[in-house]
Design a protein around this motif. Structure first.
Motif, PDB file in Angstrom:
ATOM      1  N   VAL A 156       0.650  -1.577   0.369  1.00  0.00           N
ATOM      2  CA  VAL A 156      -0.181   0.152  -0.593  1.00  0.00           C
ATOM      3  C   VAL A 156       0.871   0.986   0.377  1.00  0.00           C
ATOM      4  O   VAL A 156       1.938   1.425   0.989  1.00  0.00           O
ATOM      5  CB  VAL A 156      -0.763  -0.054   1.529  1.00  0.00           C
ATOM      6  CG1 VAL A 156      -1.475   1.029   0.907  1.00  0.00           C
ATOM      7  CG2 VAL A 156      -2.287  -1.135   1.041  1.00  0.00           C
ATOM      8  N   ALA A 157       0.576   2.545  -1.273  1.00  0.00           N
ATOM      9  CA  ALA A 157       1.253   3.301  -0.808  1.00  0.00           C
ATOM     10  C   ALA A 157       1.124   4.372   0.645  1.00  0.00           C
ATOM     11  O   ALA A 157      -0.117   4.363   0.436  1.00  0.00           O
ATOM     12  CB  ALA A 157       0.919   3.960  -1.858  1.00  0.00           C
ATOM     13  N   PRO A 158       2.513   4.781   1.289  1.00  0.00           N
ATOM     14  CA  PRO A 158       2.011   5.852   2.194  1.00  0.00           C
ATOM     15  C   PRO A 158       0.933   7.617   1.885  1.00  0.00           C
ATOM     16  O   PRO A 158       1.186   7.334   0.640  1.00  0.00           O
ATOM     17  CB  PRO A 158       3.313   6.340   2.490  1.00  0.00           C
ATOM     18  CG  PRO A 158       4.173   5.968   1.055  1.00  0.00           C
ATOM     19  CD  PRO A 158       3.403   4.916   1.047  1.00  0.00           C
ATOM     20  N   PRO A 159       0.629   7.756   2.827  1.00  0.00           N
ATOM     21  CA  PRO A 159       0.239   9.191   2.505  1.00  0.00           C
ATOM     22  C   PRO A 159       1.145  10.459   1.651  1.00  0.00           C
ATOM     23  O   PRO A 159       1.670  10.307   1.999  1.00  0.00           O
ATOM     24  CB  PRO A 159      -0.935   9.664   3.271  1.00  0.00           C
ATOM     25  CG  PRO A 159      -0.079   8.422   4.490  1.00  0.00           C
ATOM     26  CD  PRO A 159       0.759   7.283   4.258  1.00  0.00           C
ATOM     27  N   LEU A 160       0.229  10.309   0.344  1.00  0.00           N
ATOM     28  CA  LEU A 160       0.858  11.147  -0.236  1.00  0.00           C
ATOM     29  C   LEU A 160       1.411  12.821   0.450  1.00  0.00           C
ATOM     30  O   LEU A 160       0.287  13.468   0.991  1.00  0.00           O
ATOM     31  CB  LEU A 160       0.673  11.490  -1.549  1.00  0.00           C
ATOM     32  CG  LEU A 160       0.940  10.139  -2.268  1.00  0.00           C
ATOM     33  CD1 LEU A 160       0.190  10.487  -3.962  1.00  0.00           C
ATOM     34  CD2 LEU A 160       2.248   9.977  -3.092  1.00  0.00           C
ATOM     35  N   PRO A 161       2.296  13.606   0.089  1.00  0.00           N
ATOM     36  CA  PRO A 161       2.757  15.238   1.139  1.00  0.00           C
ATOM     37  C   PRO A 161       1.907  16.162  -0.044  1.00  0.00           C
ATOM     38  O   PRO A 161       2.296  17.206   0.188  1.00  0.00           O
ATOM     39  CB  PRO A 161       3.830  14.914   1.378  1.00  0.00           C
ATOM     40  CG  PRO A 161       4.298  14.121   0.465  1.00  0.00           C
ATOM     41  CD  PRO A 161       3.933  13.207  -0.007  1.00  0.00           C
ATOM     42  N   TRP A 162       1.844  15.707  -1.074  1.00  0.00           N
ATOM     43  CA  TRP A 162       1.114  16.276  -1.891  1.00  0.00           C
ATOM     44  C   TRP A 162       0.023  16.013  -2.553  1.00  0.00           C
ATOM     45  O   TRP A 162      -1.112  14.981  -2.401  1.00  0.00           O
ATOM     46  CB  TRP A 162       1.836  16.240  -3.201  1.00  0.00           C
ATOM     47  CG  TRP A 162       3.504  16.390  -3.320  1.00  0.00           C
ATOM     48  CD1 TRP A 162       4.391  17.393  -2.643  1.00  0.00           C
ATOM     49  CD2 TRP A 162       4.228  14.962  -3.171  1.00  0.00           C
ATOM     50  NE1 TRP A 162       5.545  17.109  -2.459  1.00  0.00           N
ATOM     51  CE2 TRP A 162       4.918  15.426  -3.152  1.00  0.00           C
ATOM     52  CE3 TRP A 162       3.759  14.262  -3.198  1.00  0.00           C
ATOM     53  CZ2 TRP A 162       6.759  14.486  -2.944  1.00  0.00           C
ATOM     54  CZ3 TRP A 162       5.159  13.083  -3.267  1.00  0.00           C
ATOM     55  CH2 TRP A 162       6.645  13.463  -2.643  1.00  0.00           C
ATOM     56  N   THR A 163      -1.082  16.655  -2.909  1.00  0.00           N
ATOM     57  CA  THR A 163      -2.533  17.168  -3.301  1.00  0.00           C
ATOM     58  C   THR A 163      -2.780  16.748  -5.282  1.00  0.00           C
ATOM     59  O   THR A 163      -3.529  16.413  -5.262  1.00  0.00           O
ATOM     60  CB  THR A 163      -3.291  18.182  -2.856  1.00  0.00           C
ATOM     61  OG1 THR A 163      -2.930  19.318  -3.301  1.00  0.00           O
ATOM     62  CG2 THR A 163      -3.242  17.918  -1.327  1.00  0.00           C
ATOM     63  N   ASN A 164      -1.688  17.573  -6.009  1.00  0.00           N
ATOM     64  CA  ASN A 164      -1.001  17.457  -7.109  1.00  0.00           C
ATOM     65  C   ASN A 164      -0.187  18.144  -7.822  1.00  0.00           C
ATOM     66  O   ASN A 164       0.853  17.663  -6.802  1.00  0.00           O
ATOM     67  CB  ASN A 164      -2.214  18.768  -7.803  1.00  0.00           C
ATOM     68  CG  ASN A 164      -1.606  20.371  -7.302  1.00  0.00           C
ATOM     69  OD1 ASN A 164      -0.503  20.829  -7.011  1.00  0.00           O
ATOM     70  ND2 ASN A 164      -2.517  21.596  -6.320  1.00  0.00           N
ATOM     71  N   ARG A 165      -0.169  18.101  -9.548  1.00  0.00           N
ATOM     72  CA  ARG A 165       1.557  17.809  -9.714  1.00  0.00           C
ATOM     73  C   ARG A 165       2.217  19.204  -9.302  1.00  0.00           C
ATOM     74  O   ARG A 165       3.416  19.145  -9.082  1.00  0.00           O
ATOM     75  CB  ARG A 165       1.189  17.752 -10.827  1.00  0.00           C
ATOM     76  CG  ARG A 165       2.471  18.351 -12.204  1.00  0.00           C
ATOM     77  CD  ARG A 165       2.067  17.228 -13.657  1.00  0.00           C
ATOM     78  NE  ARG A 165       3.277  16.626 -14.166  1.00  0.00           N
ATOM     79  CZ  ARG A 165       3.981  17.861 -14.788  1.00  0.00           C
ATOM     80  NH1 ARG A 165       3.187  18.558 -15.406  1.00  0.00           N
ATOM     81  NH2 ARG A 165       4.889  18.250 -15.635  1.00  0.00           N
ATOM     82  N   GLU A 166       1.002  20.441  -9.624  1.00  0.00           N
ATOM     83  CA  GLU A 166       1.844  21.691  -9.143  1.00  0.00           C
ATOM     84  C   GLU A 166       2.738  21.829  -7.902  1.00  0.00           C
ATOM     85  O   GLU A 166       4.093  22.014  -7.405  1.00  0.00           O
ATOM     86  CB  GLU A 166       0.582  22.718  -9.531  1.00  0.00           C
ATOM     87  CG  GLU A 166       0.124  23.122 -10.533  1.00  0.00           C
ATOM     88  CD  GLU A 166      -0.299  21.836 -11.291  1.00  0.00           C
ATOM     89  OE1 GLU A 166      -0.907  21.616 -10.103  1.00  0.00           O
ATOM     90  OE2 GLU A 166      -1.010  20.978 -12.493  1.00  0.00           O
ATOM     91  N   SER A 167       2.277  20.443  -6.839  1.00  0.00           N
ATOM     92  CA  SER A 167       2.729  20.773  -5.128  1.00  0.00           C
ATOM     93  C   SER A 167       3.816  19.320  -4.902  1.00  0.00           C
ATOM     94  O   SER A 167       4.948  20.155  -4.298  1.00  0.00           O
ATOM     95  CB  SER A 167       1.316  20.604  -4.223  1.00  0.00           C
ATOM     96  OG  SER A 167       1.072  19.053  -4.233  1.00  0.00           O
TER      97      SER A 167
END
Length: 67
Positions: A54-65
């Motif tokens: 399972v992937a850990p939670p991403l620290p980003w919400t979109n590609r720009e971030s």
């Protein structure tokens, strides 16, 4: 985990890759992720992450971030 998936066969076929693609991250963005990882996580070995179910939670919400 994404760096492991990007450098270990079968390439780009894991949960971290799918999570990043879901927010619009592209293959060409790997250098940004790798650079940030090298600056944020002190190197203790020469491994590029590890595999996981399972992937850990991403620290980003979109590609720009990510960029």
């Amino acid at each position: 985990m994404f760096l492991h998936e990007a450098t270990t066969s079968p390439f780009f076929n894991g949960p971290a890759t799918k999570a990043l693609y879901a927010i619009g991250v592209e293959y060409s963005d790997i250098s940004y992720i790798g650079w940030a990882y090298e600056h944020d996580v002190p190197r203790t070995s020469f491994e590029n992450g590890h595999s996981a179910d399972v992937a850990p939670p991403l620290p980003w919400t979109n590609r720009e971030s990510v960029l």
